[in-house]
Scaffold this motif. Structure first.
Motif, PDB file in Angstrom:
ATOM      1  N   LEU A 128      52.763  63.325  70.264  1.00 30.38           N
ATOM      2  CA  LEU A 128      52.624  61.936  69.829  1.00 30.38           C
ATOM      3  C   LEU A 128      53.404  60.992  70.739  1.00 30.38           C
ATOM      4  CD1 LEU A 128      52.889  62.365  65.941  1.00 30.38           C
ATOM      5  CD2 LEU A 128      50.826  61.936  67.297  1.00 30.38           C
ATOM      6  N   THR A 129      54.567  61.439  71.185  1.00 30.97           N
ATOM      7  CA  THR A 129      55.355  60.633  72.109  1.00 30.97           C
ATOM      8  C   THR A 129      54.605  60.436  73.423  1.00 30.97           C
ATOM      9  OG1 THR A 129      57.451  61.403  71.163  1.00 30.97           O
ATOM     10  CG2 THR A 129      57.531  60.478  73.385  1.00 30.97           C
ATOM     11  N   GLU A 130      53.960  61.528  73.902  1.00 34.81           N
ATOM     12  CA  GLU A 130      53.175  61.436  75.135  1.00 34.81           C
ATOM     13  C   GLU A 130      51.989  60.488  74.957  1.00 34.81           C
ATOM     14  OE1 GLU A 130      53.736  62.756  78.122  1.00 34.81           O
ATOM     15  OE2 GLU A 130      55.627  63.638  77.457  1.00 34.81           O
ATOM     16  N   MET A 131      51.523  60.333  73.725  1.00 31.43           N
ATOM     17  CA  MET A 131      50.416  59.416  73.424  1.00 31.43           C
ATOM     18  C   MET A 131      50.914  57.992  73.174  1.00 31.43           C
ATOM     19  SD  MET A 131      48.243  61.900  70.822  1.00 31.43           S
ATOM     20  CE  MET A 131      46.979  60.654  70.437  1.00 31.43           C
ATOM     21  N   ASN A 132      52.232  57.787  73.362  1.00 28.52           N
ATOM     22  CA  ASN A 132      52.863  56.485  73.118  1.00 28.52           C
ATOM     23  C   ASN A 132      52.682  56.025  71.679  1.00 28.52           C
ATOM     24  OD1 ASN A 132      53.805  56.076  75.840  1.00 28.52           O
ATOM     25  ND2 ASN A 132      51.703  55.551  76.424  1.00 28.52           N
ATOM     26  N   ILE A 133      52.807  56.986  70.776  1.00 31.43           N
ATOM     27  CA  ILE A 133      52.667  56.689  69.356  1.00 31.43           C
ATOM     28  C   ILE A 133      53.999  56.910  68.653  1.00 31.43           C
ATOM     29  CG2 ILE A 133      51.572  57.413  67.194  1.00 31.43           C
ATOM     30  CD1 ILE A 133      49.104  58.162  68.790  1.00 31.43           C
ATOM     31  N   VAL A 134      54.453  55.859  67.964  1.00 31.00           N
ATOM     32  CA  VAL A 134      55.672  55.957  67.168  1.00 31.00           C
ATOM     33  C   VAL A 134      55.264  56.302  65.740  1.00 31.00           C
ATOM     34  CG1 VAL A 134      57.706  54.747  66.310  1.00 31.00           C
ATOM     35  CG2 VAL A 134      56.835  54.255  68.612  1.00 31.00           C
ATOM     36  N   ALA A 135      55.694  57.456  65.263  1.00 30.80           N
ATOM     37  CA  ALA A 135      55.270  57.904  63.934  1.00 30.80           C
ATOM     38  C   ALA A 135      56.364  58.718  63.268  1.00 30.80           C
ATOM     39  CB  ALA A 135      53.993  58.739  64.039  1.00 30.80           C
ATOM     40  N   GLU A 136      56.281  58.804  61.950  1.00 27.28           N
ATOM     41  CA  GLU A 136      57.193  59.630  61.172  1.00 27.28           C
ATOM     42  C   GLU A 136      56.431  60.837  60.636  1.00 27.28           C
ATOM     43  OE1 GLU A 136      59.096  57.434  58.124  1.00 27.28           O
ATOM     44  OE2 GLU A 136      60.091  56.029  59.492  1.00 27.28           O
ATOM     45  N   LEU A 137      57.085  61.980  60.651  1.00 24.20           N
ATOM     46  CA  LEU A 137      56.455  63.213  60.176  1.00 24.20           C
ATOM     47  C   LEU A 137      57.173  63.718  58.935  1.00 24.20           C
ATOM     48  CD1 LEU A 137      55.273  63.010  63.041  1.00 24.20           C
ATOM     49  CD2 LEU A 137      55.583  65.470  63.271  1.00 24.20           C
ATOM     50  N   GLU A 138      56.396  64.061  57.942  1.00 18.93           N
ATOM     51  CA  GLU A 138      56.934  64.678  56.724  1.00 18.93           C
ATOM     52  C   GLU A 138      56.328  66.069  56.603  1.00 18.93           C
ATOM     53  OE1 GLU A 138      56.903  64.130  51.857  1.00 18.93           O
ATOM     54  OE2 GLU A 138      56.409  62.422  53.144  1.00 18.93           O
ATOM     55  N   THR A 139      57.171  67.082  56.602  1.00 15.57           N
ATOM     56  CA  THR A 139      56.702  68.459  56.597  1.00 15.57           C
ATOM     57  C   THR A 139      56.993  69.142  55.273  1.00 15.57           C
ATOM     58  OG1 THR A 139      57.102  68.607  58.983  1.00 15.57           O
ATOM     59  CG2 THR A 139      56.807  70.675  57.802  1.00 15.57           C
ATOM     60  N   LYS A 140      55.999  69.850  54.762  1.00 16.54           N
ATOM     61  CA  LYS A 140      56.151  70.604  53.518  1.00 16.54           C
ATOM     62  C   LYS A 140      55.611  72.005  53.745  1.00 16.54           C
ATOM     63  CE  LYS A 140      53.431  69.618  50.074  1.00 16.54           C
ATOM     64  NZ  LYS A 140      52.795  68.943  48.908  1.00 16.54           N
ATOM     65  N   VAL A 141      56.312  73.002  53.227  1.00 14.99           N
ATOM     66  CA  VAL A 141      55.906  74.398  53.412  1.00 14.99           C
ATOM     67  C   VAL A 141      55.661  75.036  52.055  1.00 14.99           C
ATOM     68  CG1 VAL A 141      56.542  76.639  54.359  1.00 14.99           C
ATOM     69  CG2 VAL A 141      57.282  74.540  55.516  1.00 14.99           C
ATOM     70  N   GLU A 142      54.496  75.646  51.918  1.00 18.99           N
ATOM     71  CA  GLU A 142      54.152  76.392  50.706  1.00 18.99           C
ATOM     72  C   GLU A 142      53.655  77.769  51.127  1.00 18.99           C
ATOM     73  OE1 GLU A 142      51.305  74.184  48.462  1.00 18.99           O
ATOM     74  OE2 GLU A 142      52.672  72.497  48.044  1.00 18.99           O
ATOM     75  N   GLY A 143      54.522  78.766  51.008  1.00 22.64           N
ATOM     76  CA  GLY A 143      54.144  80.105  51.441  1.00 22.64           C
ATOM     77  C   GLY A 143      53.862  80.132  52.923  1.00 22.64           C
ATOM     78  N   ARG A 144      52.642  80.517  53.281  1.00 24.30           N
ATOM     79  CA  ARG A 144      52.254  80.580  54.693  1.00 24.30           C
ATOM     80  C   ARG A 144      51.536  79.318  55.140  1.00 24.30           C
ATOM     81  NH1 ARG A 144      49.974  86.800  55.459  1.00 24.30           N
ATOM     82  NH2 ARG A 144      51.810  87.874  54.599  1.00 24.30           N
ATOM     83  N   ASN A 145      51.571  78.285  54.328  1.00 25.32           N
ATOM     84  CA  ASN A 145      50.892  77.034  54.640  1.00 25.32           C
ATOM     85  C   ASN A 145      51.904  75.949  54.999  1.00 25.32           C
ATOM     86  OD1 ASN A 145      48.202  78.020  53.895  1.00 25.32           O
ATOM     87  ND2 ASN A 145      48.989  77.996  51.810  1.00 25.32           N
ATOM     88  N   ILE A 146      51.666  75.290  56.130  1.00 20.18           N
ATOM     89  CA  ILE A 146      52.514  74.195  56.584  1.00 20.18           C
ATOM     90  C   ILE A 146      51.706  72.910  56.515  1.00 20.18           C
ATOM     91  CG2 ILE A 146      53.874  73.276  58.495  1.00 20.18           C
ATOM     92  CD1 ILE A 146      54.062  76.131  59.585  1.00 20.18           C
ATOM     93  N   PHE A 147      52.220  71.926  55.787  1.00 20.93           N
ATOM     94  CA  PHE A 147      51.552  70.637  55.662  1.00 20.93           C
ATOM     95  C   PHE A 147      52.400  69.578  56.358  1.00 20.93           C
ATOM     96  CE2 PHE A 147      50.459  73.203  51.983  1.00 20.93           C
ATOM     97  CZ  PHE A 147      49.075  73.128  51.960  1.00 20.93           C
ATOM     98  N   ILE A 148      51.799  68.869  57.311  1.00 12.59           N
ATOM     99  CA  ILE A 148      52.502  67.817  58.033  1.00 12.59           C
ATOM    100  C   ILE A 148      51.761  66.502  57.833  1.00 12.59           C
ATOM    101  CG2 ILE A 148      53.389  67.033  60.256  1.00 12.59           C
ATOM    102  CD1 ILE A 148      53.316  69.913  61.222  1.00 12.59           C
ATOM    103  N   SER A 149      52.461  65.516  57.300  1.00 15.79           N
ATOM    104  CA  SER A 149      51.874  64.199  57.065  1.00 15.79           C
ATOM    105  C   SER A 149      52.427  63.213  58.080  1.00 15.79           C
ATOM    106  CB  SER A 149      52.196  63.725  55.644  1.00 15.79           C
ATOM    107  OG  SER A 149      51.654  62.432  55.412  1.00 15.79           O
ATOM    108  N   ILE A 150      51.539  62.495  58.749  1.00 12.27           N
ATOM    109  CA  ILE A 150      51.932  61.530  59.779  1.00 12.27           C
ATOM    110  C   ILE A 150      51.750  60.121  59.241  1.00 12.27           C
ATOM    111  CG2 ILE A 150      51.534  60.714  62.129  1.00 12.27           C
ATOM    112  CD1 ILE A 150      50.229  63.393  62.764  1.00 12.27           C
ATOM    113  N   SER A 151      52.749  59.295  59.417  1.00 18.40           N
ATOM    114  CA  SER A 151      52.650  57.889  59.029  1.00 18.40           C
ATOM    115  C   SER A 151      53.255  57.027  60.131  1.00 18.40           C
ATOM    116  CB  SER A 151      53.372  57.636  57.702  1.00 18.40           C
ATOM    117  OG  SER A 151      54.748  57.970  57.800  1.00 18.40           O
ATOM    118  N   GLY A 152      52.789  55.791  60.218  1.00 20.01           N
ATOM    119  CA  GLY A 152      53.317  54.897  61.244  1.00 20.01           C
ATOM    120  C   GLY A 152      52.217  54.094  61.903  1.00 20.01           C
ATOM    121  N   GLU A 153      52.458  53.736  63.154  1.00 14.69           N
ATOM    122  CA  GLU A 153      51.509  52.908  63.885  1.00 14.69           C
ATOM    123  C   GLU A 153      50.366  53.735  64.491  1.00 14.69           C
ATOM    124  OE1 GLU A 153      53.842  51.014  66.850  1.00 14.69           O
ATOM    125  OE2 GLU A 153      55.121  49.935  65.423  1.00 14.69           O
TER     126      GLU A 153
END
Length: 211
Positions: free
Chosen positions: A72-97
Motif C-alpha cells: 500500500l505504501t508503494e501504491m502511495n496509499i495511506v491506510a489503516e489495517l485492522e487484523t483479526k484472526v479466527e483459527g486458520r482464518n486471517i481477516f484484514i480490514s483496510i480503511s483510509g484514503e
C-alpha cells in the motif's frame, strides 16, 4: 537473515550475540546449543567457546500484514489495517484514503492484494491459512451483488434451457455463486478453466455432460 550461528564465552552470551545480530528476542527464536563450551584450566588453558544456532520464528499474521502495508505504501496509499484472526482464518480490514483504488474494478485489485498476502502468510506458516482482505465493507456489498446476479442467471438458464457462462471469478466468489444457485433444483454449476481465469457455468441439469 533467518538463522545464525554465534559463539561466546558462555551459552547465554552466545545466545545474546545471535539475538542481537538477528534483531529479535528470545521468544521469537528457536535456540539450539551446538557446544556448551569449556572454561579450561584456571580459565586460561583448554578454553572452548560456547556455540549456538539461533533461528528466527516468524509470525505469519505479522509478516502478511507487514507485506500488505508495504504494498500500500508503494501504491502511495495511506491506510489503516485492522487484523483479526479466527483459527486458520486471517481477516484484514483496510480503511483510509483512496479505497476505490484499493478495490479496483469489480474488486480485482483487492482480490490481487488478497491473493498475494495469502501467499506470504502461508510462506511463514506450517499449516494452511486463509486470508480475506476487505476495504470499507466492499465484501458484503459484493456478496449482495453476486446474490442478485446468481438468481438472475439461474432464472435465465432455466428459461432458455441453455448453459450460461460467467466471467472468471476468484474461488471464494465462485463458492458464493454456487451456494446461491444450489437453491434452484432445476440447474447446477461447474467450473472450467485454470486459475486465475477459472469461471463458473450454470447449466440445466438435463444438459450437463461429463467433463
Amino acid at each position: 537473515m533467518r538463522e545464525i550461528t554465534a559463539t561466546g564465552p558462555s551459552v547465554e552470551e552466545a545466545v545474546q550475540s545471535a539475538l542481537t545480530q538477528l534483531n529479535t528476542t528470545r521468544d521469537r527464536a528457536d535456540i539450539t546449543i551446538v557446544e556448551e563450551g569449556k572454561k579450561g584450566l584456571f580459565g586460561l588453558f583448554g578454553t572452548k567457546p560456547s556455540i549456538v544456532t539461533v533461528k528466527m520464528k516468524y509470525d505469519p499474521v505479522e509478516e502478511s500484514t507487514n507485506f500488505l502495508k508495504k504494498v500500500l505504501t508503494e501504491m502511495n496509499i495511506v491506510a489503516e489495517l485492522e487484523t483479526k484472526v479466527e483459527g486458520r482464518n486471517i481477516f484484514i480490514s483496510i480503511s483510509g484514503e483512496k479505497t476505490a483504488l484499493i478495490i479496483g474494478k469489480r474488486g480485482q485489485t483487492l482480490n490481487s492484494l488478497q491473493y498475494l498476502t495469502q501467499i506470504v502468510a502461508n510462506r511463514y506458516s506450517n499449516q494452511y491459512l486463509s486470508v480475506e482482505i476487505d476495504a470499507e465493507g466492499y465484501r458484503e456489498k459484493r456478496r449482495e451483488t453476486l446474490e442478485q446476479l446468481a438468481e438472475r442467471l439461474a432464472q435465465k438458464a432455466m428459461k432458455t434451457k441453455q448453459e450460461v457462462h460467467l466471467e472468471p471469478m476468484p474461488s471464494f466468489e465462485r463458492k458464493v455463486m454456487h451456494s446461491i444457485i444450489s437453491r434452484f433444483p432445476e440447474v447446477e454449476t461447474y467450473s472450467v478453466g485454470k486459475e486465475p481465469n477459472r469461471s463458473l457455468v450454470i447449466t440445466p441439469k438435463k444438459l450437463k455432460v461429463t467433463r
